[in-house]
Design an enzyme around this catalytic site. Structure first.
Site, PDB file in Angstrom:
ATOM      1  CD  GLU A 130      -2.595   1.709   0.587  1.00 35.97           C
ATOM      2  OE1 GLU A 130      -2.195   1.933  -0.568  1.00 35.97           O
ATOM      3  OE2 GLU A 130      -3.778   1.797   0.932  1.00 35.97           O
ATOM      4  CG  ASP A 182      -4.211  -2.873   1.605  1.00 37.12           C
ATOM      5  OD1 ASP A 182      -4.087  -1.999   0.730  1.00 37.12           O
ATOM      6  OD2 ASP A 182      -5.313  -3.239   2.042  1.00 37.12           O
TER       7      ASP A 182
END
Length: 252
Positions: free
Chosen positions: A80, A108
């Site tokens: 992320e 992420d």
């Protein structure tokens, strides 16, 4: 809301969020609720990985700030917040090295201890509703999903919460602080309600004399890094200690 974001989040997170929004044609100065949502999600992802390492025996350990971690491997790879092309390069490298299946959507994090990608969600709605939306979108048993809400609730794949209770409490406390700071500035209601947010956006633009020629309809295109937000909890016995680890937002 923009002032709140710049006062209450780390400048690095703010910069990454601005870059992400601009990549998708979104304006942080206009879509301020989305700006706050992206910053919140990024901070949760970074907090998720903080202090977690793998020792020489392959065990997951927590190393507090100031302690030596030079010879330790970070437990989590943060995907992320990276440039989209760089993020996919990291994902491909992990897949080639570990043999883990390539996800359809950018996750992420990657957990080197459990050998799995992780999708983090932060929601303003019921956690189980948002979890199901995530699961239906991802359609992959290899990506682990972990959802947090501002009410202190959480939900994870197979009830496997990955982190220890104290690490998760830090995240919940931070979300609680964000909610409280928003509420003290009268920003929470518009943050929770899209209809109220749209009304506030028009009001703000009108007061600045910027209504003409500018879009007042919030874009429904969703950036991959944007995860929805909402409400919160806190164990009173450790609230003061945990909350003290975050700088108090400056008053306007």
């Amino acid at each position: 809301m923009e002032d709140f974001v710049r006062q209450c989040f780390n400048p690095m997170i703010v910069e990454l969020a601005e870059k992400t929004m601009k990549e998708y044609g979104e304006n942080p100065k206009i879509e301020t609720n989305k700006f706050a949502a992206i910053c919140t999600h990024m901070e949760v992802c970074f907090m998720y990985s903080d202090f977690h390492f793998i020792n020489e025996r392959g065990e997951s350990i927590i190393v507090e700030p100031g302690d030596s971690n030079a010879l330790l491997k970070h437990r989590f790879e943060i995907i992320e917040g990276r440039d989209r092309n760089v993020a996919w390069t990291v994902v491909n490298s992990i897949c080639n090295t570990t043999g883990v299946g390539k996800p359809k959507f950018l996750p992420d994090l990657y957990d080197y201890k459990e050998d799995r990608f992780i999708e983090i969600g932060v929601t303003r709605r019921e956690v189980h509703v948002y979890y199901l939306e995530k699961a239906n979108k991802i359609k992959s048993e290899e990506t682990h999903i972990h959802i947090f809400s501002f009410t202190g609730e959480e939900m994870a794949t197979k009830a496997d919460y990955t982190l220890d209770e104290e690490s998760r409490a830090r995240i919940k406390t931070r979300l609680f602080t964000i909610r409280q700071e928003m509420a003290s500035r009268g920003l929470w209601d518009s943050f929770v309600s899209p209809r109220e947010a749209k009304r506030q956006l028009k009001k703000d633009l009108r007061s600045q004399g910027q209504c003409e020629g500018l879009p007042t309809k919030v874009s429904h295109q969703t950036s991959p890094v944007l995860k929805t937000l909402e409400p919160m909890w806190m164990d009173s016995s450790r609230m003061a200690t945990l909350r003290a680890s975050f700088p108090k937002c400056l008053e306007k």
